[in-house]
Each structure stands twice: as structure tokens, then as C-alpha cells.
Enzyme design. Structure first.
Site, PDB file in Angstrom:
ATOM      1  N   HIS A 165       7.650   7.501   3.187  1.00  0.00           N
ATOM      2  CA  HIS A 165       7.175   6.124   3.261  1.00  0.00           C
ATOM      3  C   HIS A 165       7.926   5.364   4.355  1.00  0.00           C
ATOM      4  O   HIS A 165       9.120   5.566   4.548  1.00  0.00           O
ATOM      5  CB  HIS A 165       7.386   5.400   1.927  1.00  0.00           C
ATOM      6  CG  HIS A 165       6.372   5.768   0.894  1.00  0.00           C
ATOM      7  ND1 HIS A 165       6.567   5.587  -0.463  1.00  0.00           N
ATOM      8  CD2 HIS A 165       5.121   6.304   1.013  1.00  0.00           C
ATOM      9  CE1 HIS A 165       5.499   6.001  -1.126  1.00  0.00           C
ATOM     10  NE2 HIS A 165       4.619   6.432  -0.261  1.00  0.00           N
TER      11      HIS A 165
ATOM     12  N   ARG B 181       0.747  14.095  -5.584  1.00  0.00           N
ATOM     13  CA  ARG B 181       1.803  13.349  -4.883  1.00  0.00           C
ATOM     14  C   ARG B 181       2.350  12.248  -5.790  1.00  0.00           C
ATOM     15  O   ARG B 181       3.567  12.065  -5.899  1.00  0.00           O
ATOM     16  CB  ARG B 181       1.221  12.758  -3.594  1.00  0.00           C
ATOM     17  CG  ARG B 181       2.193  11.892  -2.775  1.00  0.00           C
ATOM     18  CD  ARG B 181       1.532  11.559  -1.445  1.00  0.00           C
ATOM     19  NE  ARG B 181       2.175  10.474  -0.719  1.00  0.00           N
ATOM     20  CZ  ARG B 181       3.213  10.614   0.094  1.00  0.00           C
ATOM     21  NH1 ARG B 181       3.762  11.804   0.268  1.00  0.00           N
ATOM     22  NH2 ARG B 181       3.711   9.575   0.743  1.00  0.00           N
TER      23      ARG B 181
ATOM     24  N   HIS C 199      -3.813  13.763  -3.886  1.00  0.00           N
ATOM     25  CA  HIS C 199      -2.921  12.603  -3.918  1.00  0.00           C
ATOM     26  C   HIS C 199      -2.405  12.331  -5.329  1.00  0.00           C
ATOM     27  O   HIS C 199      -1.326  11.752  -5.492  1.00  0.00           O
ATOM     28  CB  HIS C 199      -3.638  11.367  -3.365  1.00  0.00           C
ATOM     29  CG  HIS C 199      -2.747  10.497  -2.538  1.00  0.00           C
ATOM     30  ND1 HIS C 199      -2.247  10.873  -1.303  1.00  0.00           N
ATOM     31  CD2 HIS C 199      -2.225   9.262  -2.767  1.00  0.00           C
ATOM     32  CE1 HIS C 199      -1.481   9.912  -0.809  1.00  0.00           C
ATOM     33  NE2 HIS C 199      -1.447   8.927  -1.685  1.00  0.00           N
TER      34      HIS C 199
ATOM     35  N   LYS D 222       3.022  10.975   8.948  1.00  0.00           N
ATOM     36  CA  LYS D 222       2.279   9.969   9.699  1.00  0.00           C
ATOM     37  C   LYS D 222       3.014   9.602  10.979  1.00  0.00           C
ATOM     38  O   LYS D 222       4.237   9.556  11.013  1.00  0.00           O
ATOM     39  CB  LYS D 222       2.086   8.713   8.838  1.00  0.00           C
ATOM     40  CG  LYS D 222       1.056   8.887   7.719  1.00  0.00           C
ATOM     41  CD  LYS D 222       0.827   7.572   7.001  1.00  0.00           C
ATOM     42  CE  LYS D 222      -0.286   7.700   5.961  1.00  0.00           C
ATOM     43  NZ  LYS D 222      -0.534   6.402   5.270  1.00  0.00           N
TER      44      LYS D 222
ATOM     45  N   ARG E 191       1.547  14.847   1.617  1.00  0.00           N
ATOM     46  CA  ARG E 191       0.164  14.402   1.727  1.00  0.00           C
ATOM     47  C   ARG E 191      -0.746  15.584   2.041  1.00  0.00           C
ATOM     48  O   ARG E 191      -0.289  16.625   2.521  1.00  0.00           O
ATOM     49  CB  ARG E 191       0.021  13.349   2.837  1.00  0.00           C
ATOM     50  CG  ARG E 191       0.904  12.126   2.653  1.00  0.00           C
ATOM     51  CD  ARG E 191       0.784  11.206   3.866  1.00  0.00           C
ATOM     52  NE  ARG E 191       1.590  10.002   3.733  1.00  0.00           N
ATOM     53  CZ  ARG E 191       2.832   9.871   4.189  1.00  0.00           C
ATOM     54  NH1 ARG E 191       3.424  10.889   4.806  1.00  0.00           N
ATOM     55  NH2 ARG E 191       3.493   8.735   4.036  1.00  0.00           N
TER      56      ARG E 191
ATOM     57  N   TYR F 108       5.740   2.898  -7.914  1.00  0.00           N
ATOM     58  CA  TYR F 108       5.973   3.904  -8.953  1.00  0.00           C
ATOM     59  C   TYR F 108       6.858   3.386 -10.080  1.00  0.00           C
ATOM     60  O   TYR F 108       6.856   3.933 -11.172  1.00  0.00           O
ATOM     61  CB  TYR F 108       6.582   5.168  -8.340  1.00  0.00           C
ATOM     62  CG  TYR F 108       5.638   5.853  -7.384  1.00  0.00           C
ATOM     63  CD1 TYR F 108       4.521   6.541  -7.845  1.00  0.00           C
ATOM     64  CD2 TYR F 108       5.841   5.780  -6.007  1.00  0.00           C
ATOM     65  CE1 TYR F 108       3.638   7.146  -6.967  1.00  0.00           C
ATOM     66  CE2 TYR F 108       4.961   6.375  -5.122  1.00  0.00           C
ATOM     67  CZ  TYR F 108       3.862   7.064  -5.610  1.00  0.00           C
ATOM     68  OH  TYR F 108       2.983   7.646  -4.747  1.00  0.00           O
TER      69      TYR F 108
END
Length: 294
Positions: free
Chosen positions: A266, A243, A240, A170, A146, A275
Site C-alpha cells: 500500500h 488478499r 482479492h 503498482k 494482487r 482492515y
């Protein structure tokens, strides 16, 4: 006061990022202003009918389903917090459903186009800014990290022997991303060149501006946007997108979905499964082009 208590909780106890805390603050302040101006109520006094009226107001203001969903998610977390602290007896969000969000496939750039951008020799030279710009795109496309993770990279996060990069994702979750030998060589070259620049501040930040200061979101966005303009006509040309391109490329080449999930950082497989839609669309295109009965 309850809003500030909640924000303190997610910042210090849940350790959410400053960007996430700011998003929660924006959503909750917007709702607090609405509930106070319209009904003269504090947010902890709201009932589900007030929340529904709030949704109608947002829709009347042409706020998109994604944005409404995010605001409702913020409210859901806020009222869950209040309920756990026994400030309220039940959440007014229990009977609330968010508007349906149309499914949007991730936007990505074809491998061939990115290979042309990075390997043709037409777009980058041997100056420090150009080598840095190229490396920014190489790292984003080569790791799928990210933007915030790229901004936080230090030189010490690179393990040249193991050919990996340590990333802080994150909620401060750390993960290790493998990189190619070619990217390792490019990283070494860039770091050596960076050390030779006459910067006043010898920063440990991996990516720096032309003056040697740490890069920032808009700086990276401009780099990616300007170079993707050479090879793509699509509207989105953000970090992004690279990504998404990384994940789509892995999936098209047979990578396991769980492995892609771990590489992307994730929290759940559901976020990665989007995806597969791109992969199916690609298979449909190939089928229509190649099958005699298509």
C-alpha cells in the site's frame, strides 16, 4: 488532443500500468463525449458548473458513488496536468466534491475454512492442474499479492534460500514478501512438475495453463471462484478476497499495521486501516459470545 497528451504522460512518464491507463482513457473519453454533445465544448474549456451537471447526469443514470468518485479522480488528475502545462489557468475541479461513498468492509474468508480447503485432502489430487490450482490459492492467501502481481511472477522471482518472493507492484514498485517453509516446498514441487510437462514453450512464467501458456486474469479468477465455492456462501469469491483474508488474518494475530502496509504494497497507511474495522467487528462478536454481561 489534450486527453491523448495526458494519457501519454501517465503511461510513459508516470509509468502507470496498462490497466490504469485504460481506466483513465475510459473515464476521460466518457466525459469528453458528454461535454461535447451537451455543451459543444472541448474538455479543457469546461467549468465547474459543467462538471456538476456531469455528476448529476451520472447519478440520474444510477452510476454508483464509487464509480463517480473514480471518474472525478480521473478528471482531477487530468485538469491538474493541464494546469501544470499552462493549458488552463485553473482547475474546474477545485470546487467539486465527490458524492459520499458508503464504507464497505473488506470481504474475507475465515482461516479455518481456508485451512480446511487447503489441508483436508478432499479437494486436490496429484495432477499438474490440481497442484497448480492449489498453489495459486496458497500463494494468494500466503502472500496477499494482487492478481496482476501473481500474473507477473517468474520462476526467478522466488528466492528459495531466503524464503521470499519478489513482487513487482503498482507503478513498478518492487517489494519482497516472506513465505513459509511449507509454501517454499510446494513451490519447488510445482516447478519440478511443471518442468516435466510436455509443453512446447518452456516458459519462465511461474503459473501456466494446462497447455503451458501464461495464465491470464479470467483463468485465475475461475480457479479461485470454483474452489472458494466449496467453503463459502458469500457472493464475492475473487482473488482479492484472498488478499483481504491474508491482511485480516495478520491483523487478528497481532501484526503491526505498518508491517501489513509494507507486505500489501500500500502507498499509504489509510488504505491498510480499513482492515481494522474487520478486526473490531471480530472483537465485538467474541465479546458478545464470551462476556457474561454482553
Amino acid at each position: 488532443m489534450s486527453v491523448e497528451s495526458f494519457l501519454t504522460y501517465i503511461q510513459h512518464e508516470k509509468r502507470y500500468s496498462p490497466h490504469t491507463v485504460l481506466a483513465y482513457r475510459t473515464d476521460l473519453v466518457h466525459f469528453t463525449d458528454y461535454i461535447l454533445d451537451t455543451y459543444e465544448l472541448a474538455p479543457e474549456e469546461a467549468r465547474h458548473v459543467h462538471i456538476r451537471d456531469y455528476i448529476v447526469r451520472l447519478m440520474d443514470e444510477q452510476i454508483g458513488a464509487n464509480s463517480i468518485g473514480r471518474k472525478l479522480s480521473s478528471l482531477r488528475s487530468f485538469y491538474k496536468f493541464l494546469h501544470r502545462r499552462k493549458i488552463i489557468t485553473g482547475s474546474p475541479m477545485a470546487m467539486i466534491k465527490a458524492p459520499k461513498v458508503p464504507v464497505r468492509l473488506p470481504v474475507f474468508v475465515d482461516d479455518e475454512k481456508l485451512d480446511y480447503l487447503l489441508d483436508s485432502g478432499e479437494f486436490f489430487d496429484d495432477t499438474f492442474p490440481s497442484i497448480r490450482d492449489k498453489l495459486v490459492i496458497e500463494v494468494l492467501f500466503g502472500t496477499g499479492m494482487r492478481l496482476a502481481e501473481l500474473l507477473g511472477l517468474k520462476v526467478t522471482d522466488i528466492d528459495f534460500y531466503e524464503e521470499t518472493i519478489r513482487v513487482l507492484g503498482k507503478r513498478k514498485k518492487e517489494r519482497i514478501i516472506p513465505v513459509t517453509k511449507q509454501l517454499v516446498v510446494q513451490l519447488k514441487t510445482y516447478i519440478e512438475l511443471k518442468s516435466l510437462q510436455n509443453f512446447n514453450n518452456k516458459s519462465e512464467d511461474l503459473f501456466v495453463t494446462n497447455k503451458g501458456t501464461a495464465v491470464y486474469p479470467l483463468f485465475i479468477y475461475k480457479i479461485v471462484n470454483s474452489y472458494l465455492t466449496y467453503i463459502s456462501t458469500q457472493d464475492k469469491k475473487s482473488p482479492h478476497v484472498l488478499r483481504h483474508s491474508y491482511a485480516t488474518s495478520l491483523l487478528n494475530r497481532g501484526a503491526d499495521l505498518n508491517a501489513i502496509k509494507e507486505l500489501l504494497g500500500h502507498a499509504s497507511l489509510a488504505a491498510t486501516q480499513v482492515y481494522t474495522h474487520n478486526s473490531i467487528e471480530r472483537l465485538k462478536t467474541i465479546y458478545k459470545q464470551a462476556h457474561p454481561k454482553a
